[in-house]
Each structure stands twice: as structure tokens, then as C-alpha cells.
Design a protein around this motif. Structure first.
Motif, PDB file in Angstrom:
ATOM      1  N   SER A 142      -5.844   2.763   1.514  1.00 27.75           N
ATOM      2  CA  SER A 142      -5.290   4.083   1.224  1.00 27.75           C
ATOM      3  C   SER A 142      -6.115   5.196   1.856  1.00 27.75           C
ATOM      4  CB  SER A 142      -5.209   4.279  -0.292  1.00 27.75           C
ATOM      5  OG  SER A 142      -4.776   5.579  -0.608  1.00 27.75           O
ATOM      6  N   HIS A 143      -7.428   5.179   1.652  1.00 32.15           N
ATOM      7  CA  HIS A 143      -8.280   6.253   2.149  1.00 32.15           C
ATOM      8  C   HIS A 143      -8.308   6.301   3.671  1.00 32.15           C
ATOM      9  CE1 HIS A 143     -10.784   6.790  -1.793  1.00 32.15           C
ATOM     10  NE2 HIS A 143      -9.489   6.843  -1.985  1.00 32.15           N
ATOM     11  N   THR A 144      -8.361   5.135   4.295  1.00 30.17           N
ATOM     12  CA  THR A 144      -8.413   5.096   5.754  1.00 30.17           C
ATOM     13  C   THR A 144      -7.141   5.659   6.373  1.00 30.17           C
ATOM     14  OG1 THR A 144      -9.827   3.124   5.651  1.00 30.17           O
ATOM     15  CG2 THR A 144      -8.730   3.590   7.738  1.00 30.17           C
ATOM     16  N   GLY A 183      -3.251   0.141  10.737  1.00 32.46           N
ATOM     17  CA  GLY A 183      -2.929   1.324  11.518  1.00 32.46           C
ATOM     18  C   GLY A 183      -1.568   1.248  12.181  1.00 32.46           C
ATOM     19  N   LYS A 184      -0.961   0.063  12.167  1.00 26.97           N
ATOM     20  CA  LYS A 184       0.381  -0.083  12.727  1.00 26.97           C
ATOM     21  C   LYS A 184       1.438   0.647  11.913  1.00 26.97           C
ATOM     22  CE  LYS A 184      -0.512  -4.683  14.705  1.00 26.97           C
ATOM     23  NZ  LYS A 184      -0.125  -6.113  14.673  1.00 26.97           N
ATOM     24  N   VAL A 185       1.024   1.224  10.773  1.00 27.68           N
ATOM     25  CA  VAL A 185       1.986   1.956   9.945  1.00 27.68           C
ATOM     26  C   VAL A 185       2.595   3.125  10.715  1.00 27.68           C
ATOM     27  CG1 VAL A 185       0.232   3.495   8.975  1.00 27.68           C
ATOM     28  CG2 VAL A 185       2.309   3.037   7.690  1.00 27.68           C
ATOM     29  N   GLN A 186       1.893   3.637  11.713  1.00 32.47           N
ATOM     30  CA  GLN A 186       2.441   4.747  12.497  1.00 32.47           C
ATOM     31  C   GLN A 186       3.690   4.342  13.270  1.00 32.47           C
ATOM     32  OE1 GLN A 186      -0.013   5.920  15.895  1.00 32.47           O
ATOM     33  NE2 GLN A 186      -1.220   4.047  15.638  1.00 32.47           N
ATOM     34  N   ASP A 193       9.129  -3.058   7.504  1.00 34.96           N
ATOM     35  CA  ASP A 193       8.065  -3.036   8.511  1.00 34.96           C
ATOM     36  C   ASP A 193       6.698  -2.858   7.853  1.00 34.96           C
ATOM     37  OD1 ASP A 193       9.967  -3.289  10.465  1.00 34.96           O
ATOM     38  OD2 ASP A 193      10.004  -1.167  11.005  1.00 34.96           O
ATOM     39  N   ALA A 194       6.617  -1.961   6.868  1.00 38.19           N
ATOM     40  CA  ALA A 194       5.363  -1.764   6.142  1.00 38.19           C
ATOM     41  C   ALA A 194       4.956  -3.033   5.405  1.00 38.19           C
ATOM     42  CB  ALA A 194       5.488  -0.592   5.177  1.00 38.19           C
ATOM     43  N   ALA A 195       5.934  -3.752   4.852  1.00 40.24           N
ATOM     44  CA  ALA A 195       5.633  -5.000   4.140  1.00 40.24           C
ATOM     45  C   ALA A 195       5.101  -6.057   5.101  1.00 40.24           C
ATOM     46  CB  ALA A 195       6.882  -5.507   3.432  1.00 40.24           C
TER      47      ALA A 195
END
Length: 702
Positions: A142-144, A183-186, A193-195
Motif C-alpha cells: 500500500s505505502h509503496t 508496480g504493474k498496477v499502472q 488485472d489487479a488480481a
């Protein structure tokens, strides 16, 4: 409307924000919750900044974020293990908040202020108060991402601490790879996709555990959840010590998964829904809460011994036949954790339906109740935030040694960890709002608007009765309402004062060397008239005087160019505690055409919700484009709550709304300071003009 400039008291700002985001918000009761159909906020102080930040943040995070952008059906179909779900939840929060910030200017400011508020209250998860390796990994994620993806300066120092710990505990190679994966969340375009990113991150942890496994630790130790003595008799898992130190066959064919320790199965969907309704009964909340369907927290009083083992006192079986009537005073949502089962069944999310903003759990039945998991955010009484704060700061739960290197056994224990409501942002904010509502003392409520359809067809009588006063009002109020003076200057060839560039222009042959100023007054005013129709207005024919006053003011103001008028009456009905308003005419409708509605109003209300009606007036005015806004109640000055009226008056002043009042037969200056008192309509033109003139002078002086 820009969220950066969102105005109005909390109930108003929340409703305006929800309307902008295409959501439905309901305010009332003492419990906050969210569902796929609406956001519910409790009755909160209207001008407390903490309540405002948390309330607007809740609407944005749960409503504009999860309700709009999160596909819970797809996540349920993926059947994620509990720890994977926790990593996904941290990644998904960043993904949906990024979408909200790109769509609504100012959302970043609200999200950051919400985290700052949680941090001040000790409710924001930090690396320093992580209770175990699972908590630490979720916090790191979360923080990162909050710093690297959303560029929130509030998390800059926290991200540095998180990366330092991750590198120290797992090594630089693993740390770089893990941060690259999350970091692929971007690039994530959906919740699925997030899962998949979360699954990949958890796979890295499994690989690390396998590569760093202790060769002295055999498979029997892993099957017993890290127990050093395989002969130890245990009844919780349905297995006991067999002959020769081998565990007996418990009749199950399944083998434990790679996650190591097997968590308790989640609470069933039906049970979670029933208990959410029980908690919301006091507030009349018919929406499912935001914490429905979250994975089971596991044993409530479990203690970690440092090896991933947990021990807890067994509670008695839950009464599955009880209903809301059987336990009316129940304050906490309780979930029964079953005995240890196959991780592919009991520890996974799936097999349930999607309701609200949570995923209903399923896919496994509880065979033997072991412990009760307390849902901190689901309580409808005060102390929700206090319980979460205690959980965050309890030295017994904050037992992770950040200086130690992560072992294979620690990672396996983390992979099998249960759900932790203390790290879910929506549940934390929901609990804080519910706790603040329980502590507040009957704040003003934003009234609902009910259209008034009764009308006297022939309104000529009432129009003729106030014709003289309305003409006099129009003549005198036009000057008083000219609040904006626009001045402009231009260069001309004749005048009395030279412009700054006059000498230079002469050298070029330009004769426009004089400066001339021109000014004009313009009117851009919105006025909302509130007509009191409470039972006390029947005394001494106050209602007739009030109706004539409202009609005369409405007609006179409506005939002035640049002035728009709306009229409402309160309370709407004849009940003992009615807080709604009757809409007689909205902005843009001519009062002259609706004079028959004003004439049809009767003083049959049993209460005087002046504060609530004024809050609705503030909402109506802020929803209208105007340079100057005036709220003008017409009342006998006997409200249900003088303190509530004073709060709304202060709120209006904060948001640039002028509050004036007309007392019918009584002096109401003790309730509304800027007011006049009239005993007949003939007094209205002179006194109203003096009131507006005085207010205009004060406004220009300010």
C-alpha cells in the motif's frame, strides 16, 4: 462542479459530490455503510472538518471508486486465497483511487487529508505497528504504490521505510522483483488485472519460501502448521496423534496447499448479510455495509508465538437459528470460524454473490466453531475507531521484529494468514464515521424535498392583495440588490486624464491618449424563501401574514432582472417529527404563476424544523449559479433547536450565503441576527429595504 471548490456543510457537500459522481447518497441514522445502489452516511456534525474529510473521502473511495470501478463478480469467480485477496485489496485501492483522481479534480487532496486524519488518530497501518509478516507485506504494498503510482507526498517517507524493510527481510533481488510486479498496477485496466498482479506477487513469496526452506523441516511439520512436535494431540483440525508419532487420517482426502498454515473458512454470505442488517437496524439502514463479504478474520483472540502457530480459546457453537429480534442489542458483527480444512476450500473467496462493496465468501462450511471474529467496522455504536486504534497500537499485536530476515516458515505463515479488517481503508473510515455519529448530539439534517401539488386555481385575489407592496418592494429592492459593480477603462481621444502610454502614442500618431473609466451595476442574485407552516403560525393569523409576505417578496424579487427566487414551506407534513420541506416553486419558475400554491399552504405542522429547512435552503442555493446568495426564512421564531439554527447560520456564513429573516409578529433576532419584525404587510417594503441596504453595506465593508 470542481471537487476542489466543493462548498457547503458536510451533508450538502456529500450530496453534491454524489450527484457529480452519479451516485445516490442517503444521510441519516448512526451507521455508515455502502452498497451497489447507494452510499449511507450517518448524522454527523455539519461543520467539523474531521467529519467532512472522512465523509467526503468515504463517498469518493467506496462510491466513486469501488462501486463504479471494482468488478467484484470477477474477483469472486477467481476464488482468491485470503492473503492474496488482501494484497489485491491494497493494489485495487490504488488503482481505483487513481481513476477517481484523474476524473475529479481535487480528489487527491481529499484522499490525502483522509489518510492524514487516520494517521493522527493512530488508525493508519504503519510498518512500526505491523503485527506479523502478512500485515507488513500488505503495508509495504500500500505505502509503496501510494507514493510511486499516485505521487502522494504523505507516503514518501513511509515508502522509504517500507522498501528498506523489504530489502532487509528478503534481499535486494527479491525486493526489486516484488516492487516491479506490484508496480504493474499502472497498466491494470480492470479488477481482474489487479488480481492477477496480486497472484503473481504471492507466487514470488511462495518461490522465496521454497528456495529458502529449512532442509531439517520435513513435510509433517508443514502439515501441522509449523508444530515442532508431530505427536501433539490436537482436536481443532479433526486429527490427533497417531501410533508411532504419525498423524491419524481424519477422513479427508485433500492435501494442504503450499500456503502452509490453513486459515479458518470465511463467514457465509447469508450470515454476513443478516448480521449487517442487525447492526444497521437502529439507523434504519437498508443498504448492505461496505464490509460485507470480506474474508473471515479468524480467531479473535489468537496469539502468534513467532513460528506462525496460533492458539485461541474455543467459543461455543453459534446459534444459527437466531434472528434480529432475538438479539436486539447486538453491537458487533460476528463470524464463526470453522475448523481447519483444505486451503483450497476454506481459505478461498468465492462461491458467493456480490453485494455492496464486498465479496461474499463461500466455498466451505464451518464444521466445528472455534472462535468468533469481531468486525470492528461493523459496529453501530461508539468506540469503533477506538477498537481499531487499540488493535493498531497494542504491543501484543505489534510483534513483528523488523530487523529479522524472513524465514521460509514465516512466509508460509503469512500466506495462510486470515483477513485483517484493521488494514481495510473503507472499513476503518466506516467505523470512525459511525463512532462520530454515536457521539454527536442531534445535528441538523438535510431535509428531503417534496413537491407541493395543491394549488388554488384563482390566485388573483392574493396577488391583488399584495400588489401595492410588491410594486413598492420592486422599486426599492432593485438598488439594494445591485451588489456587483463592474469597472472598465479604455483609451479615447478626448478626456481629462492622460493614460500611461499617452506620450508614446503621440509619437506614433495615435491620438487615443486619454483614459476613460466606465462602470455599470449588475444583479446576479439567488434568493430562497422559507415559509414556516408550523402549528404556532395559527396564532393571531400569523399564517395569513406570512403567506402575504412570501407572495409579495417573491413577486417583487422575481420581476427584477438578474434575480431568481425559490420558495419552500416547512415542515412538509403533519407528523410529530417531520424534517422534510414542501417545494412551492424552484429557481427558474415565476412566483406569480405559483402564488396559488402559497395561498394553499396551511399551518398544520406539529414541529418547526427550521435548522433542517435552512440546511436544505443552503443546498438549493449552492446548487444554483449566482454571484450573491440569500437565504430568507419567514417564521415566528420558535424552532425545534436554536443551537441547530445557530450552527446552520454559521455554516452559511462560511460558505458565502447571507442569512436574513422576517419575523411574523415576533422578534426573531435571537435566532437569526439579521432580521426584521413585521405586524402587517404594509411594513414590509420599508423594513426589507433597510435590512438589505444594511446587509449590502456590511458585505462591501468586508
Amino acid at each position: 462542479m470542481n471537487i476542489n471548490t466543493l462548498k457547503g456543510a458536510l451533508p450538502i457537500a456529500a450530496r453534491l459530490l454524489a450527484e457529480k459522481c452519479g451516485l445516490k447518497v442517503r444521510i441519516g441514522g448512526n451507521r455508515a455503510c455502502a452498497s451497489s445502489s447507494e452510499i449511507v452516511l450517518p448524522d454527523l456534525p455539519i461543520e467539523v472538518e474531521k467529519a467532512r474529510v472522512l465523509g467526503l473521502g468515504f463517498v469518493l473511495h467506496e462510491g466513486a471508486g469501488h462501486i463504479v470501478h471494482t468488478d467484484f463478480e470477477s474477483i469472486a469467480a477467481m476464488d482468491l486465497p485470503v492473503f492474496t485477496y488482501r494484497i489485491w485489496n491494497a493494489i485495487e485501492d490504488v488503482r481505483i483511487e487513481g481513476l477517481v483522481e484523474r476524473r475529479y479534480a481535487g480528489a487527491n487532496r481529499i484522499f490525502t487529508a483522509m489518510r492524514e486524519t487516520l494517521s493522527k488518530d493512530g488508525l493508519l497501518r504503519e510498518m512500526s505497528n505491523a503485527s506479523d509478516l502478512a500485515d507488513a507485506l500488505v503495508t509495504v504494498t500500500s505505502h509503496t504504490l501510494n507514493w510511486r503510482q499516485l505521487k502522494r507526498t504523505f507516503f514518501e517517507a513511509r515508502e522509504a521505510i517500507a522498501v528498506q524493510w523489504l530489502t532487509s527481510a528478503f534481499g535486494s533481488a527479491f525486493s526489486d522483483t516484488y516492487l516491479t510486479v506490484i508496480g504493474k498496477v499502472q497498466f491494470a485496466l480492470s479488477s481482474a488485472d489487479a488480481a492477477r498482479i496480486a497472484v503473481e506477487a504471492v507466487s514470488l513469496l511462495k518461490q522465496y519460501a521454497d528456495e529458502n526452506a529449512d532442509p531439517d523441516q520435513d513435510s509433517s511439520g508443514r502439515e501441522s502448521d509449523g508444530q515442532d512436535e508431530p505427536n501433539e494431540d490436537s482436536s481443532q483440525g479433526g486429527s490427533g496423534g497417531g501410533e508411532g508419532g504419525q498423524p491419524e487420517d481424519d477422513g479427508q482426502d485433500e492435501e494442504p496447499g503450499d500456503d502452509g498454515a490453513v486459515p479458518s473458512p470465511p463467514v457465509s454470505a447469508d450470515q454476513a448479510a443478516a448480521e449487517a442488517c442487525e447492526n444497521g437496524s437502529a439507523a434504519g439502514c437498508d443498504a448492505r455495509s461496505a464490509d460485507e463479504g470480506k474474508p473471515s478474520q479468524g480467531p479473535a483472540d489468537a496469539e502468534t508465538d513467532g513460528t506462525g502457530d496460533t492458539s485461541s480459546e474455543q467459543s461455543g457453537p453459534a446459534d444459527s437459528g437466531s434472528n434480529a429480534e432475538a438479539k436486539p442489542d447486538r453491537d458487533k458483527s460476528e463470524g464463526v470460524a470453522g475448523s481447519a480444512t483444505d486451503p483450497d476450500d476454506g481459505s478461498r473467496l468465492g462461491g458467493g454473490s456480490q453485494t455492496g462493496v464486498g465479496v461474499q465468501s463461500g466455498g466451505g462450511s464451518a464444521q466445528e466453531p472455534v472462535a468468533v471474529a469481531e468486525d470492528h467496522a461493523g459496529s453501530n455504536g461508539s468506540g469503533d475507531d477506538g477498537q481499531l486504534r487499540a488493535q493498531a497500537n497494542d504491543p501484543e499485536t505489534s510483534g513483528l521484529d523488523l530487523s529479522q530476515k524472513a524465514t521460509s516458515r514465516d512466509v508460509h505463515a503469512a500466506l495462510g494468514a486470515g483477513y485483517n479488517p484493521g488494514e481495510d481503508l473503507g472499513e476503518i473510515v466506516q467505523g470512525m464515521l459511525s463512532g462520530m455519529a454515536a457521539e454527536s448530539e442531534a445535528p441538523p439534517v438535510l431535509s428531503n424535498a417534496i413537491p407541493f401539488t395543491e394549488e388554488i386555481e384563482d390566485n388573483s385575489e392574493i396577488v391583488q392583495r399584495v400588489k401595492r407592496e410588491s410594486i413598492a418592494l420592486r422599486r426599492r429592492l432593485t438598488t439594494a440588490l445591485e451588489a456587483i459593480t463592474r469597472t472598465s477603462s479604455r483609451d479615447v481621444y478626448a478626456g481629462e486624464r492622460l493614460c500611461n502610454l499617452g506620450a508614446l502614442r503621440l509619437s506614433t500618431g495615435d491620438l487615443n491618449i486619454f483614459e476613460r473609466e466606465s462602470s455599470r451595476s449588475s444583479i446576479d442574485v439567488a434568493i430562497h424563501l422559507l415559509l414556516d407552516r408550523s402549528g404556532s403560525m395559527r396564532v393571531e393569523e400569523r399564517m395569513t401574514l406570512a403567506m402575504d409576505t412570501c407572495t409579495a417578496l417573491g413577486i417583487a424579487l422575481g420581476q427584477i432582472d438578474g434575480v431568481q427566487v425559490a420558495t419552500s414551506a416547512f415542515p412538509a407534513g403533519s407528523g410529530e417529527c417531520d424534517r422534510d420541506v414542501l417545494v412551492l416553486n424552484r429557481f427558474g419558475e415565476a412566483v406569480r404563476k405559483r402564488a396559488g400554491r402559497i395561498a394553499a399552504v396551511r399551518a398544520d405542522g406539529h414541529n418547526t424544523p427550521l435548522a433542517d429547512a435552512m440546511l436544505y435552503g443552503q443546498y438549493s442555493l449552492l446548487s444554483t449559479k449566482a454571484t450573491r446568495r440569500i437565504l430568507l426564512p419567514i417564521t415566528d421564531g420558535v424552532p425545534d433547536s436554536k443551537e441547530g439554527v445557530a450552527d446552520v447560520v454559521a455554516s452559511c456564513q462560511r460558505w458565502g450565503i447571507e442569512v436574513m429573516g422576517v419575523g411574523i409578529g415576533l422578534d426573531i433576532s435571537g435566532v437569526i441576527p439579521n432580521s426584521i419584525c413585521i405586524s402587517e404587510v404594509a411594513d414590509l417594503p420599508t423594513q426589507m429595504f433597510e435590512l438589505l441596504r444594511k446587509q449590502l453595506v456590511l458585505k462591501r465593508a468586508a
